[in-house]
Design an enzyme around this catalytic site. Structure first.
Site, PDB file in Angstrom:
ATOM      1  N   GLU A   1      -4.968  12.031   8.445  1.00 54.16           N
ATOM      2  CA  GLU A   1      -5.774  11.702   7.275  1.00 54.16           C
ATOM      3  C   GLU A   1      -7.147  11.315   7.793  1.00 54.16           C
ATOM      4  O   GLU A   1      -7.386  10.172   8.176  1.00 54.16           O
ATOM      5  CB  GLU A   1      -5.135  10.540   6.502  1.00 54.16           C
TER       6      GLU A   1
ATOM      7  N   GLN B   1      -3.173  -5.995   5.835  1.00 53.68           N
ATOM      8  CA  GLN B   1      -3.202  -4.844   6.734  1.00 53.68           C
ATOM      9  C   GLN B   1      -4.229  -5.125   7.824  1.00 53.68           C
ATOM     10  O   GLN B   1      -5.427  -5.030   7.595  1.00 53.68           O
ATOM     11  CB  GLN B   1      -3.546  -3.556   5.976  1.00 53.68           C
TER      12      GLN B   1
ATOM     13  N   HIS C   1      -3.649   0.304  11.538  1.00 55.62           N
ATOM     14  CA  HIS C   1      -3.364  -1.090  11.219  1.00 55.62           C
ATOM     15  C   HIS C   1      -1.860  -1.314  11.123  1.00 55.62           C
ATOM     16  O   HIS C   1      -1.076  -0.364  11.039  1.00 55.62           O
ATOM     17  CB  HIS C   1      -4.017  -1.480   9.885  1.00 55.62           C
TER      18      HIS C   1
ATOM     19  N   ASP D   1      -2.134   8.190   9.961  1.00 56.21           N
ATOM     20  CA  ASP D   1      -2.815   7.630   8.801  1.00 56.21           C
ATOM     21  C   ASP D   1      -4.133   6.942   9.161  1.00 56.21           C
ATOM     22  O   ASP D   1      -4.210   6.189  10.127  1.00 56.21           O
ATOM     23  CB  ASP D   1      -1.880   6.613   8.122  1.00 56.21           C
TER      24      ASP D   1
ATOM     25  N   ASP E   1       0.830  -1.212   0.000  1.00 56.72           N
ATOM     26  CA  ASP E   1       0.000   0.000   0.000  1.00 56.72           C
ATOM     27  C   ASP E   1       0.858   1.254   0.000  1.00 56.72           C
ATOM     28  O   ASP E   1       0.587   2.211   0.729  1.00 56.72           O
ATOM     29  CB  ASP E   1      -0.956  -0.018   1.192  1.00 56.72           C
TER      30      ASP E   1
ATOM     31  N   ARG F   1       2.070  12.678  10.595  1.00 57.75           N
ATOM     32  CA  ARG F   1       0.829  12.512   9.841  1.00 57.75           C
ATOM     33  C   ARG F   1       0.262  11.154  10.233  1.00 57.75           C
ATOM     34  O   ARG F   1       0.804  10.107   9.907  1.00 57.75           O
ATOM     35  CB  ARG F   1       1.078  12.544   8.335  1.00 57.75           C
TER      36      ARG F   1
END
Length: 309
Positions: free
Chosen positions: A265, A191, A124, A223, A81, A221
Site C-alpha cells: 500500500e 498505532q 506501526h 501496509d 483500524d 500486502r
C-alpha cells in the site's frame, strides 16, 4: 539478517521448497493474465479460516488463483483500524482460528493452485504490542523500536512539515504517554510508528515475515509503507530509504523463500508510484542523511543499500 534468511532457507518445509523451485524457474508467474484474485474478510466469507476450505469449489469455478485474506493477525481490543493495529504478529484473531488453521488453509489453497495473501503491517504496531509495553516500562532495547521523545520539543519541530492523516479524530502525529513522554503515532494514538532507522526493527520484522512464509503465506500486502522513514523538514512520506528497506526485505525473502512476493500500500501520487514497482528506485540525495540517529544506524543503512544494489 542474512543469517536469519539462511536459517529459514535451511529449514524451509519441503513442499514450500518445491514451490520455490517452480517459481524460480518462472519468475513472472504472478504476471499471468489468468492470475485472477479474490479478496474477502474471513468472518464474512466463511466464518472461520478453516471454513474457507469449504468454498474452494466456488473459488475454482471462478478461476481464482490468488486469495487475499483481509486482516487476520491478532489486533488490539476495541478500536483497531479494521485490524491494522496488530497486537501479536504470531497469532490469529481467536474468532477466526489459529496459526495451524492458517497453515492448513494455505496448504489447501496451494493444492488447488491458489496463492495465499495476508496483510502485514510494518509501519506501526498496536500500543499494546509486547514491544510497546516493554518500551513504556523503560526497556532501552524496545524504546528504540519506536520514536519516543522526553517532551514536546522534538515533536513540535517535526510537526512543522507533517500533514495530519486523520485530523478530525486523531489530530497531530504524536501521543503523550504516562509520565509525560511523547511517541510518534501517524495514524491513531494506539498505532505506534516503528523506528526503521533502528536495524533491530528490520531484523524483527524480517523474522516475522519469514515465519509466516514458512506457514505457507506466499504473498504479503505490506501496509502503509510510504510512512516508514522519517526525515525532518519533509512530510515523512515516500522517502528514498523506504525503497532501500523494501528491496532489502525482498532480497532476504528471495534467499529464504523465493516463492514469496510482496505487494504494498504505497499511498502515493501516480508520479511517485513507479519506484514501488521496481522502476528507477531512487537513491538518497547527497546531504540528506542527517536525521539518522547514530553512526551505527548510518552504517547499517549503507549495509542494506549494498545488500540490494
Amino acid at each position: 539478517m542474512i543469517g536469519t534468511a539462511a536459517r529459514h532457507a535451511a529449514g524451509r518445509p519441503a513442499e514450500l521448497a518445491a514451490l520455490d523451485d517452480v517459481r524460480e524457474a518462472d519468475p513472472g508467474w504472478f504476471l499471468s493474465p489468468s492470475m485472477i484474485g479474490y479478496v474477502f474478510y474471513t468472518e464474512r466469507f466463511s466464518g472461520t479460516l478453516r471454513g474457507a476450505l469449504d468454498h474452494v469449489g466456488y473459488l475454482r469455478e471462478l478461476g481464482v488463483r490468488y486469495v487475499h485474506l483481509m486482516p487476520l493477525l491478532k489486533p488490539r481490543e476495541g478500536d483497531n483500524d479494521g485490524g491494522y493495529a496488530v497486537l501479536d504478529y504470531g497469532a490469529i484473531r481467536s474468532d477466526l482460528g489459529d496459526m495451524d488453521d492458517l497453515e492448513a488453509v494455505a496448504r489447501g489453497f496451494r493444492e488447488h493452485g491458489m496463492s495465499t495473501c495476508i496483510d502485514l503491517v510494518i509501519n506501526h504496531t498496536a500500543a499494546e504490542h509486547a514491544w510497546a509495553r516493554a518500551a513504556v516500562a523503560g526497556d532501552p532495547v524496545h524504546e528504540r523500536f519506536y520514536r519516543i521523545y522526553p517532551d514536546r520539543t522534538e515533536p513540535d519541530d517535526w510537526e512543522r512539515t507533517l500533514p495530519e492523516v486523520f485530523p478530525d479524530f486523531a489530530p497531530g502525529n504524536f501521543t503523550q504517554l504516562p509520565g509525560g513522554r511523547w511517541v510518534w503515532t501517524t495514524f491513531n494514538a494506539w498505532q505506534w510508528d516503528l523506528d526503521w532507522s533502528n536495524p533491530a526493527v528490520f531484523a524483527a520484522i524480517l523474522g516475522i515475515l519469514l515465519d509466516l512464509a514458512d506457514r505457507g503465506v506466499d504473498v504479503f500486502r505490506l501496509d502503509a509503507v510510504a510512512f516508514m522513514w522519517k526525515r525532518k523538514g519533509t512530510s515523512c512520506q515516500n522517502q528514498p530509504e523506504v525503497h532501500w528497506i523494501l528491496r532489502a526485505l525482498r532480497s532476504c525473502a528471495r534467499v529464504a523463500a523465493p516463492a514469496v512476493i510482496f505487494k504494498a500500500e504505497a499511498i502515493v501520487a501516480p508520479d511517485d508510484l513507479a519506484p514501488y514497482l521496481g522502476v528507477a528506485a531512487p537513491g538518497v540525495p547527497a546531504g540528506r542523511e542527517g536525521d539518522l540517529r547514530s553512526e551505527e544506524h548510518t552504517s547499517e543503512l549503507q549495509s542494506l543499500r549494498h545488500l540490494v544494489c
